[in-house]
Design a protein around this motif. Structure first.
Motif, PDB file in Angstrom:
ATOM      1  N   THR A  94       0.996  -0.911   0.031  1.00  0.00           N
ATOM      2  CA  THR A  94       0.051   0.117  -0.088  1.00  0.00           C
ATOM      3  C   THR A  94       1.024   1.564  -0.450  1.00  0.00           C
ATOM      4  OG1 THR A  94      -0.433   0.258   2.522  1.00  0.00           O
ATOM      5  CG2 THR A  94      -1.725  -1.550   1.527  1.00  0.00           C
ATOM      6  N   ALA A  95       2.500   0.898   0.517  1.00  0.00           N
ATOM      7  CA  ALA A  95       3.566   2.872   0.928  1.00  0.00           C
ATOM      8  C   ALA A  95       2.318   3.525   0.679  1.00  0.00           C
ATOM      9  CB  ALA A  95       3.463   2.559  -0.291  1.00  0.00           C
ATOM     10  N   PRO A  96       1.473   3.657   2.127  1.00  0.00           N
ATOM     11  CA  PRO A  96       0.880   4.953   2.508  1.00  0.00           C
ATOM     12  C   PRO A  96       1.927   5.658   3.260  1.00  0.00           C
ATOM     13  CG  PRO A  96       0.522   3.314   3.927  1.00  0.00           C
ATOM     14  CD  PRO A  96       1.836   2.190   2.504  1.00  0.00           C
ATOM     15  N   ASN A  97       2.650   5.736   2.087  1.00  0.00           N
ATOM     16  CA  ASN A  97       4.135   7.324   3.625  1.00  0.00           C
ATOM     17  C   ASN A  97       3.658   8.554   3.344  1.00  0.00           C
ATOM     18  OD1 ASN A  97       5.108   4.187   3.912  1.00  0.00           O
ATOM     19  ND2 ASN A  97       5.847   4.592   1.733  1.00  0.00           N
ATOM     20  N   THR A  98       2.788   8.706   4.092  1.00  0.00           N
ATOM     21  CA  THR A  98       2.272   9.987   4.078  1.00  0.00           C
ATOM     22  C   THR A  98       3.230  10.725   5.727  1.00  0.00           C
ATOM     23  OG1 THR A  98       0.605  10.023   5.547  1.00  0.00           O
ATOM     24  CG2 THR A  98       0.299   9.734   2.951  1.00  0.00           C
ATOM     25  N   VAL A  99       2.535  12.170   5.743  1.00  0.00           N
ATOM     26  CA  VAL A  99       3.227  12.435   7.007  1.00  0.00           C
ATOM     27  C   VAL A  99       2.532  13.314   7.384  1.00  0.00           C
ATOM     28  CG1 VAL A  99       4.934  12.983   6.881  1.00  0.00           C
ATOM     29  CG2 VAL A  99       4.285  14.738   6.067  1.00  0.00           C
ATOM     30  N   PRO A 100       1.670  14.323   8.680  1.00  0.00           N
ATOM     31  CA  PRO A 100       1.237  14.661   9.366  1.00  0.00           C
ATOM     32  C   PRO A 100       0.409  16.315   8.260  1.00  0.00           C
ATOM     33  CG  PRO A 100       2.366  14.164  11.271  1.00  0.00           C
ATOM     34  CD  PRO A 100       2.807  13.720   9.374  1.00  0.00           C
ATOM     35  N   ASP A 101      -0.243  16.233   8.178  1.00  0.00           N
ATOM     36  CA  ASP A 101      -0.815  17.521   6.866  1.00  0.00           C
ATOM     37  C   ASP A 101      -1.365  18.626   8.158  1.00  0.00           C
ATOM     38  OD1 ASP A 101      -1.661  16.563   4.445  1.00  0.00           O
ATOM     39  OD2 ASP A 101      -2.546  14.895   5.810  1.00  0.00           O
ATOM     40  N   LEU A 102      -0.816  18.747   9.887  1.00  0.00           N
ATOM     41  CA  LEU A 102      -1.776  19.621  10.346  1.00  0.00           C
ATOM     42  C   LEU A 102      -0.798  19.063  11.638  1.00  0.00           C
ATOM     43  CD1 LEU A 102      -2.435  22.729  11.564  1.00  0.00           C
ATOM     44  CD2 LEU A 102      -4.161  21.241  12.008  1.00  0.00           C
ATOM     45  N   ILE A 103       0.221  19.842  11.652  1.00  0.00           N
ATOM     46  CA  ILE A 103       1.052  19.612  13.234  1.00  0.00           C
ATOM     47  C   ILE A 103       1.016  20.852  14.217  1.00  0.00           C
ATOM     48  CG2 ILE A 103       2.954  19.007  14.083  1.00  0.00           C
ATOM     49  CD1 ILE A 103       3.601  17.878  11.779  1.00  0.00           C
ATOM     50  N   HIS A 104      -0.038  21.048  15.338  1.00  0.00           N
ATOM     51  CA  HIS A 104      -0.196  21.879  16.288  1.00  0.00           C
ATOM     52  C   HIS A 104       0.321  21.002  17.430  1.00  0.00           C
ATOM     53  CE1 HIS A 104      -1.688  24.407  18.995  1.00  0.00           C
ATOM     54  NE2 HIS A 104      -2.468  23.799  19.546  1.00  0.00           N
ATOM     55  N   LEU A 105       1.509  22.224  18.280  1.00  0.00           N
ATOM     56  CA  LEU A 105       2.407  21.467  19.343  1.00  0.00           C
ATOM     57  C   LEU A 105       1.627  22.591  20.312  1.00  0.00           C
ATOM     58  CD1 LEU A 105       6.180  20.516  18.253  1.00  0.00           C
ATOM     59  CD2 LEU A 105       3.789  19.350  18.604  1.00  0.00           C
ATOM     60  N   VAL A 106       1.356  22.099  22.239  1.00  0.00           N
ATOM     61  CA  VAL A 106       0.955  22.950  23.321  1.00  0.00           C
ATOM     62  C   VAL A 106       1.926  22.569  23.978  1.00  0.00           C
ATOM     63  CG1 VAL A 106      -0.257  23.683  24.397  1.00  0.00           C
ATOM     64  CG2 VAL A 106      -1.497  23.076  21.645  1.00  0.00           C
ATOM     65  N   VAL A 107       2.001  23.818  24.822  1.00  0.00           N
ATOM     66  CA  VAL A 107       2.981  23.250  26.382  1.00  0.00           C
ATOM     67  C   VAL A 107       1.421  24.170  27.358  1.00  0.00           C
ATOM     68  CG1 VAL A 107       4.723  24.126  27.484  1.00  0.00           C
ATOM     69  CG2 VAL A 107       4.849  23.930  24.879  1.00  0.00           C
ATOM     70  N   ARG A 108       1.601  23.297  28.538  1.00  0.00           N
ATOM     71  CA  ARG A 108       0.867  22.876  29.154  1.00  0.00           C
ATOM     72  C   ARG A 108       1.475  22.634  31.136  1.00  0.00           C
ATOM     73  NH1 ARG A 108      -4.448  23.903  27.164  1.00  0.00           N
ATOM     74  NH2 ARG A 108      -5.095  23.103  25.078  1.00  0.00           N
ATOM     75  N   ASN A 109       1.044  23.597  31.735  1.00  0.00           N
ATOM     76  CA  ASN A 109       1.236  23.099  33.300  1.00  0.00           C
ATOM     77  C   ASN A 109       0.187  22.016  34.188  1.00  0.00           C
ATOM     78  OD1 ASN A 109       3.412  25.543  32.230  1.00  0.00           O
ATOM     79  ND2 ASN A 109       2.191  27.207  33.217  1.00  0.00           N
ATOM     80  N   ASP A 110      -0.445  22.670  33.668  1.00  0.00           N
ATOM     81  CA  ASP A 110      -1.787  22.303  34.907  1.00  0.00           C
ATOM     82  C   ASP A 110      -1.939  20.399  34.260  1.00  0.00           C
ATOM     83  OD1 ASP A 110      -3.365  22.116  36.594  1.00  0.00           O
ATOM     84  OD2 ASP A 110      -5.323  22.323  35.659  1.00  0.00           O
ATOM     85  N   GLN A 111      -2.512  20.717  33.112  1.00  0.00           N
ATOM     86  CA  GLN A 111      -2.905  19.478  32.783  1.00  0.00           C
ATOM     87  C   GLN A 111      -2.623  19.132  31.120  1.00  0.00           C
ATOM     88  OE1 GLN A 111      -6.951  18.511  34.726  1.00  0.00           O
ATOM     89  NE2 GLN A 111      -7.514  18.548  32.911  1.00  0.00           N
TER      90      GLN A 111
END
Length: 393
Positions: A287-304
């Protein structure tokens, strides 16, 4: 030492997977989940964690070994690298696992010739094999004398001290410090994992499709007789936009590393790269489904940590011209915006994103857009630790 400011780094990913079956169940069927009363394609967290772990090991140059066949690995090393006689190496491997707190799972039949395994799965750096071989070297004359193993176990008269074997079983490397280890049989060998990975699921409803395939016998085809297939089979596949979610707990990671903040940052950076860029390898050749994420969202949190899975409890509808990705990005952005308004931003240290496709409207709840993946990860990890490092200085 000051606490890390941003304790949790979250990765929220949207990834298009074409016709594939990244993760099968025991019947070779596509894994699914009913979410929001809608069937979705699912990829298990175990499957994606293994893919990330293998990529991480390659990047760090640190291999981790998960096995019950430790005795065979040691005896193979003793023969090939240390020049041991096969019989002595077999005795050494069996003594070593019998002496450790995991104990040996001795075959009920043909115990003298059948492989012996540890009674529990062990997870340790591959350097432990060399350390166990070094330990065996100290007792090489006794092993070459051919002392029977089963009688030694029964008499509790093993050649190798169990505490020395357990000390090696407690060893760990960066990969184990990240993913954790459950080894209850060995005291102080348990490591609480510093990463969390959710099961990925499609943001929309999906159907499982059956692919019937055949294989032609080249010889009979050349002869011109018995035309048709020599083999018939079928396989299940699906396609869609996956929502993926992972978290690294920096405080837990730093604890596992004995307070080494620099190593914690290095491992967090490597993990984020690995979890973003990895892909389970099932059926990759067909199948060669060699994709990468189309959207990457990173968040840094203190609490949880906070998952955005609820953004897709109502399945995303395809656009009039087709496609679920744009609507999935909009749904994620809208949910993040509403959540920030409800929870407030005092516990959020940083947020950022990068998208492969240009959106019709720029996301407003996902933070600033980074130039590339390396910059996004670097900015995120820097933001998580910047205040703590300032206090330390």
């Amino acid at each position: 030492m000051a606490d890390i400011t941003g304790r949790f780094i979250e990765a929220h990913l949207l990834q298009v997977i074409p016709y594939a079956n990244l993760n099968r169940d025991d019947n070779n069927s596509v894994k699914t989940v009913v979410f929001g009363d809608t069937p979705r394609t699912r990829v298990s967290s175990q499957s994606w964690k293994r893919a990330a772990r293998l990529r991480l090991q390659q990047r760090l140059g640190q291999q981790a070994l998960r096995t019950r066949r430790l005795a065979e690995r040691v005896q193979e090393y003793l023969v090939e690298e240390r020049g041991w006689d096969e019989a002595a190496a077999v005795l050494a491997g069996r003594h070593l696992i019998s002496a450790g707190s995991t104990g040996a799972d001795i075959p009920k039949k043909d115990a003298d010739t059948a492989p012996w395994s540890t009674a529990a799965m062990v997870y340790l750096p591959d350097t432990a094999v060399v350390e166990l071989a070094d330990l065996a070297e100290q007792y090489r004359p006794q092993f070459e004398a051919g002392k029977p193993v089963k009688s030694a176990i029964a008499a509790k008269n093993l050649i190798v001290p169990g505490k020395e074997v357990d000390a090696i079983l407690r060893s760990r490397n960066g990969v184990i410090n990240l993913f954790g280890r459950m080894l209850a049989q060995v005291e102080d060998a348990k490591v609480d994992g510093a990463v969390q990975v959710a099961h990925a699921f499609t943001t929309h409803s999906t159907d499982v499709e059956i692919d019937y395939f055949s294989a032609v016998d080249d010889v009979t085809a050349d002869w011109g007789d018995a035309p048709g297939s020599a083999h018939l089979g079928h396989a299940e596949h699906s396609a869609g936009v996956l929502y993926r979610y992972a978290v690294v707990d920096l405080r837990e990671l730093e604890h596992n590393l004995g307070g080494d903040r620099a190593a914690s940052r290095e491992l967090a950076t490597a993990f984020l790269d690995a979890i973003i860029r990895s892909l389970p390898s099932a059926k990759k050749n067909s199948t060669a489904p060699n994709t990468v994420p189309d959207l990457i969202h990173l968040v840094v949190r203190n609490d949880q940590p906070v998952s955005y899975a609820s953004a897709f409890e109502r399945p995303v509808a395809a656009a009039d011209e087709g496609g679920h990705l744009a609507a999935s990005i909009t749904a994620l952005d809208s949910y993040a915006t509403r959540l920030a308004a409800i929870l407030g931003e005092e516990d959020v240290c940083h947020r950022g994103h990068i998208a492969v496709h240009e959106a019709a409207t720029e996301p407003t709840g996902l933070g600033g857009a980074a130039e590339n993946l390396a910059a996004l990860i670097g900015e995120t990890v820097d933001a998580a630790a910047s205040e703590a490092e300032a206090e330390a200085r």
